[in-house]
Write an enzyme that holds these catalytic residues in place. Structure first.
Site, PDB file in Angstrom:
ATOM      1  N   LYS A  74      -4.013  -8.484 -14.244  1.00 32.85           N
ATOM      2  CA  LYS A  74      -3.410 -10.077 -13.931  1.00 32.85           C
ATOM      3  C   LYS A  74      -3.571 -10.350 -12.511  1.00 32.85           C
ATOM      4  O   LYS A  74      -3.619 -11.718 -12.378  1.00 32.85           O
ATOM      5  CB  LYS A  74      -1.948 -10.096 -14.531  1.00 32.85           C
ATOM      6  CG  LYS A  74      -0.964 -11.236 -13.775  1.00 32.85           C
ATOM      7  CD  LYS A  74       0.687 -10.610 -14.382  1.00 32.85           C
ATOM      8  CE  LYS A  74       0.811  -9.891 -13.886  1.00 32.85           C
ATOM      9  NZ  LYS A  74       1.660 -10.685 -12.748  1.00 32.85           N
ATOM     10  N   ASP A 110       4.185  -1.087  -8.863  1.00 32.63           N
ATOM     11  CA  ASP A 110       4.381  -1.731 -10.221  1.00 32.63           C
ATOM     12  C   ASP A 110       4.220  -0.415 -11.058  1.00 32.63           C
ATOM     13  O   ASP A 110       4.441  -0.529 -12.650  1.00 32.63           O
ATOM     14  CB  ASP A 110       3.149  -2.493 -10.185  1.00 32.63           C
ATOM     15  CG  ASP A 110       3.185  -3.688  -9.667  1.00 32.63           C
ATOM     16  OD1 ASP A 110       2.059  -4.546  -9.808  1.00 32.63           O
ATOM     17  OD2 ASP A 110       4.177  -4.460  -8.626  1.00 32.63           O
TER      18      ASP A 110
HETATM   19  C1  EPZ Z   1       2.264  -8.019  -5.861  1.00 27.49           C
HETATM   20  O1  EPZ Z   1       3.190  -8.851  -4.858  1.00 27.49           O
HETATM   21  C2  EPZ Z   1       2.006  -8.209  -6.517  1.00 27.49           C
HETATM   22  N1  EPZ Z   1       2.014  -9.444  -7.795  1.00 27.49           N
HETATM   23  C3  EPZ Z   1       3.355  -7.632  -7.088  1.00 27.49           C
HETATM   24  O2  EPZ Z   1       3.298  -7.021  -8.870  1.00 27.49           O
HETATM   25  C4  EPZ Z   1       3.578  -6.439  -6.631  1.00 27.49           C
HETATM   26  O3  EPZ Z   1       4.942  -5.724  -6.931  1.00 27.49           O
HETATM   27  C5  EPZ Z   1       3.449  -6.930  -5.309  1.00 27.49           C
HETATM   28  O4  EPZ Z   1       1.884  -7.192  -4.466  1.00 27.49           O
HETATM   29  C6  EPZ Z   1       3.591  -5.589  -4.141  1.00 27.49           C
HETATM   30  O5  EPZ Z   1       2.176  -4.442  -4.745  1.00 27.49           O
HETATM   31  C7  EPZ Z   1       0.728  -9.994  -7.458  1.00 27.49           C
HETATM   32  O6  EPZ Z   1      -0.092  -9.853  -7.234  1.00 27.49           O
HETATM   33  C8  EPZ Z   1       0.565 -11.573  -8.628  1.00 27.49           C
HETATM   34  P1  EPZ Z   1       4.036  -8.474  -1.158  1.00 27.49           P
HETATM   35  P2  EPZ Z   1       3.300 -10.547  -4.113  1.00 27.49           P
HETATM   36  O7  EPZ Z   1       3.760  -9.866  -0.941  1.00 27.49           O
HETATM   37  O8  EPZ Z   1       2.428 -10.553  -3.420  1.00 27.49           O
HETATM   38  C9  EPZ Z   1       7.793  -8.729   1.212  1.00 27.49           C
HETATM   39  C10 EPZ Z   1       4.093  -7.050 -10.725  1.00 27.49           C
HETATM   40  O9  EPZ Z   1       4.459  -6.346 -11.562  1.00 27.49           O
HETATM   41  N2  EPZ Z   1       7.110 -10.218   2.051  1.00 27.49           N
HETATM   42  O10 EPZ Z   1       2.798  -7.154  -1.456  1.00 27.49           O
HETATM   43  O11 EPZ Z   1       4.235 -11.151  -3.744  1.00 27.49           O
HETATM   44  C11 EPZ Z   1       7.992  -9.014   0.242  1.00 27.49           C
HETATM   45  O12 EPZ Z   1       9.838  -9.423  -0.052  1.00 27.49           O
HETATM   46  C12 EPZ Z   1       4.242  -8.019  -9.662  1.00 27.49           C
HETATM   47  O13 EPZ Z   1       2.665  -7.667 -11.783  1.00 27.49           O
HETATM   48  C13 EPZ Z   1       7.616 -10.804   2.834  1.00 27.49           C
HETATM   49  O14 EPZ Z   1       8.787 -10.218   3.634  1.00 27.49           O
HETATM   50  O15 EPZ Z   1       4.129  -9.272  -3.004  1.00 27.49           O
HETATM   51  C14 EPZ Z   1       8.135  -7.708  -0.401  1.00 27.49           C
HETATM   52  O16 EPZ Z   1       9.340  -7.044  -0.122  1.00 27.49           O
HETATM   53  C15 EPZ Z   1       5.546  -8.007  -9.658  1.00 27.49           C
HETATM   54  N3  EPZ Z   1       6.944 -11.993   2.924  1.00 27.49           N
HETATM   55  C16 EPZ Z   1       6.602  -6.842   0.317  1.00 27.49           C
HETATM   56  O17 EPZ Z   1       6.570  -8.135   1.479  1.00 27.49           O
HETATM   57  C17 EPZ Z   1       6.249 -12.952   2.481  1.00 27.49           C
HETATM   58  O18 EPZ Z   1       5.766 -13.620   3.467  1.00 27.49           O
HETATM   59  C18 EPZ Z   1       5.343  -6.856   0.027  1.00 27.49           C
HETATM   60  O19 EPZ Z   1       5.072  -7.911  -1.075  1.00 27.49           O
HETATM   61  C19 EPZ Z   1       5.239 -11.929   1.668  1.00 27.49           C
HETATM   62  C20 EPZ Z   1       5.748 -10.439   1.236  1.00 27.49           C
END
Ligand code: EPZ
Length: 434
Positions: free
Chosen positions: A22, A308
């Site tokens: 996904k 995840d």
């Molecule tokens: C991706 O989400 C995945 N989703 C998530 O999977 C996964 O949990 C996550 O990466 C971490 O591995 C997809 O790929 C569609 P991040 P993403 O940006 O990209 C902070 C699942 O279960 N952050 O790497 O949204 C954020 O809040 C889903 O399939 C900021 O502060 O995660 C988090 O604490 C859930 N500012 C951390 O960074 C930003 O602009 C990592 O988030 C972006 C992120």
């Protein structure tokens, strides 16, 4: 709302095939916005987030054909014309990954209007790093009425250093940089296999990307991208979930069509716990009823232990002798499954970002409810070993990221069925007055 009914106790025996990832399919579908030619994606999982993305792209004017029958795992997207480069709140609130269209739209159309995602069950999850990155590529960004507006005649290559590692942030800026004027260097990037898979697709579309899968990615911008055909990588999180299902039920399960090299951190931890596995190029076999030993995990960015898989690992830890300390470092609120597992008889204490799981617990069936995608997977795992029949409510969460999970589990011996909401009988119409 559908529910899953699971009677625990059966060892899982046989073979399960893993679907496409996904979290690789969503950015790949967004990447199709970068060209006016058809992009054909194969191994697309049949999960609800794909349908939401189809509606998102179609609302912009793209033609999106989701295959069915023999072609059910193929999608053809043609964004010849994008009449309205906008992602509405209605769709973004259903799926945060909708923010992945921001970079491609401003790069291709020179403008984008995307709803801010708002709160999420597992954490705040802002997209400030996406926005900062686009500003560094010369986009003019305004925010009002809950929407981000980005405009640029043409993005300009530049250097972006992510303050913290972000998966979709890396993917969003990577896509934007492909059509920018000049070279872009992205530093402190996410190294997830899904990022490398996206770069693989973009290079097939004519992009010039080097270093994807490492912390530093270089992109030489081009003026135009073309169509391409690409097979999405397998879903390592779905594979990991089934490996734990096989272990917890003391079964003999072959999880095929996966890439074991993407599961290294998980497999290393499972071996420490006492889970027996055998790997081949595209399969993992999990065997036997070994007693499990407690082991701590800390979730990290790839190649560390994936957040995840945290909830699913917690379900396993309830069956291990001793105390496992689970530290969640990526999201600030990803223990929603704890109280539901406790309702099933688990012994878990949460202290801030740490959960202390004392095992081995004998789980008993209960009525529980899912709060997010991976939390619902951990409840399914717990129900597979619980005494009695568990009813899991709100399974729409699990449908977002697991393709036909009950059919796959049933095919290897699980006692699982899906029931639709039993709608209250319509009250009989009052007898017609004489
Ligand atoms: C991706 O989400 C995945 N989703 C998530 O999977 C996964 O949990 C996550 O990466 C971490 O591995 C997809 O790929 C569609 P991040 P993403 O940006 O990209 C902070 C699942 O279960 N952050 O790497 O949204 C954020 O809040 C889903 O399939 C900021 O502060 O995660 C988090 O604490 C859930 N500012 C951390 O960074 C930003 O602009 C990592 O988030 C972006 C992120």
């Amino acid at each position: 709302m559908d529910k899953l009914v699971i009677r625990g106790g059966n060892p899982l025996l046989g073979t399960i095939r893993v679907s496409g990832a996904k979290n690789a399919a969503l950015p790949a579908m967004a990447a199709a916005l970068l060209t006016d030619e058809p992009v054909i994606l194969e191994n697309i999982p049949q999960v609800r987030d794909i349908e939401t993305t189809r509606r998102l792209l179609a609302a912009m004017g793209a033609e999106v054909e989701l295959g069915y029958g023999r072609a059910q795992h193929r999608t053809t997207i043609c964004a010849r014309t994008l009449s309205s480069p906008e992602a509405s709140y209605e769709l973004v609130k259903q799926m945060r990954a909708s923010s992945l269209v921001l970079g491609p739209l401003v790069a291709r159309c020179g403008r984008a209007r995307v709803s801010l995602p708002g709160g999420c069950a597992i954490g705040a999850r802002p997209i400030d790093l996406h926005i900062k990155g686009l500003e560094q590529l010369g986009a003019k960004i305004t925010q009002d009425h809950g929407y981000v507006e980005a405009t640029a005649d043409r993005l300009k290559g530049g250097e972006i250093v992510f303050e913290r590692i972000t998966v979709t942030g890396t993917e969003d800026l990577l896509m934007a940089a492909t059509l920018a004027d000049g070279e872009t260097v992205l530093r402190n990037c996410a190294r997830e296999p899904e990022v490398a898979d996206l770069a693989d697709l973009l290079n097939k579309m004519g992009a010039q990307i080097e270093g994807a899968g490492t912390s530093t990615i270089r992109v030489r911008g081009v003026s135009k991208l073309h169509g391409a055909k690409h097979r999405i990588i397998p879903d390592r999180i779905e594979a990991g979930t089934f490996i734990i299902a096989g272990a917890m039920t003391g079964g003999d399960l072959n999880i095929v069509g996966c890439d074991p090299s993407h599961l290294a951190a998980l497999l290393a931890k499972l071996h420490q716990v006492g889970v027996k596995t055998a790997q081949s190029a595209d399969a993992v076999r999990v065997m036997g009823d070994a007693p499990f030993k407690a082991a701590d995990i800390t979730t990290e960015e790839y190649p560390g232990f994936p957040t995840d898989m945290q909830a699913q690992y917690m379900a396993l830890a309830t069956q291990a002798e001793g105390v496992s300390i689970i530290t969640e470092n990526i999201f600030e609120n990803r223990f929603m499954h704890v109280l539901e597992l406790v309702r099933m008889g688990a012994n878990i204490k949460v202290e801030g970002r740490r959960a202390l799981v004392r095992g081995k617990a004998s789980l008993s069936a209960a009525a529980v409810q899912a709060s997010d995608l991976r939390a619902s997977a951990s409840l399914v795992l717990a129900a597979l070993v619980a005494d009695g029949e568990t009813i899991i409510d709100r399974v729409y969460h699990i449908d977002r990221g697991y393709e036909h999970i009950e059919e796959k589990l049933k095919s290897v011996g699980a006692q699982i069925r899906r029931i639709g909401e039993i709608l209250p009988k319509k009250a009989a119409a009052p007898a017609a007055r004489p």
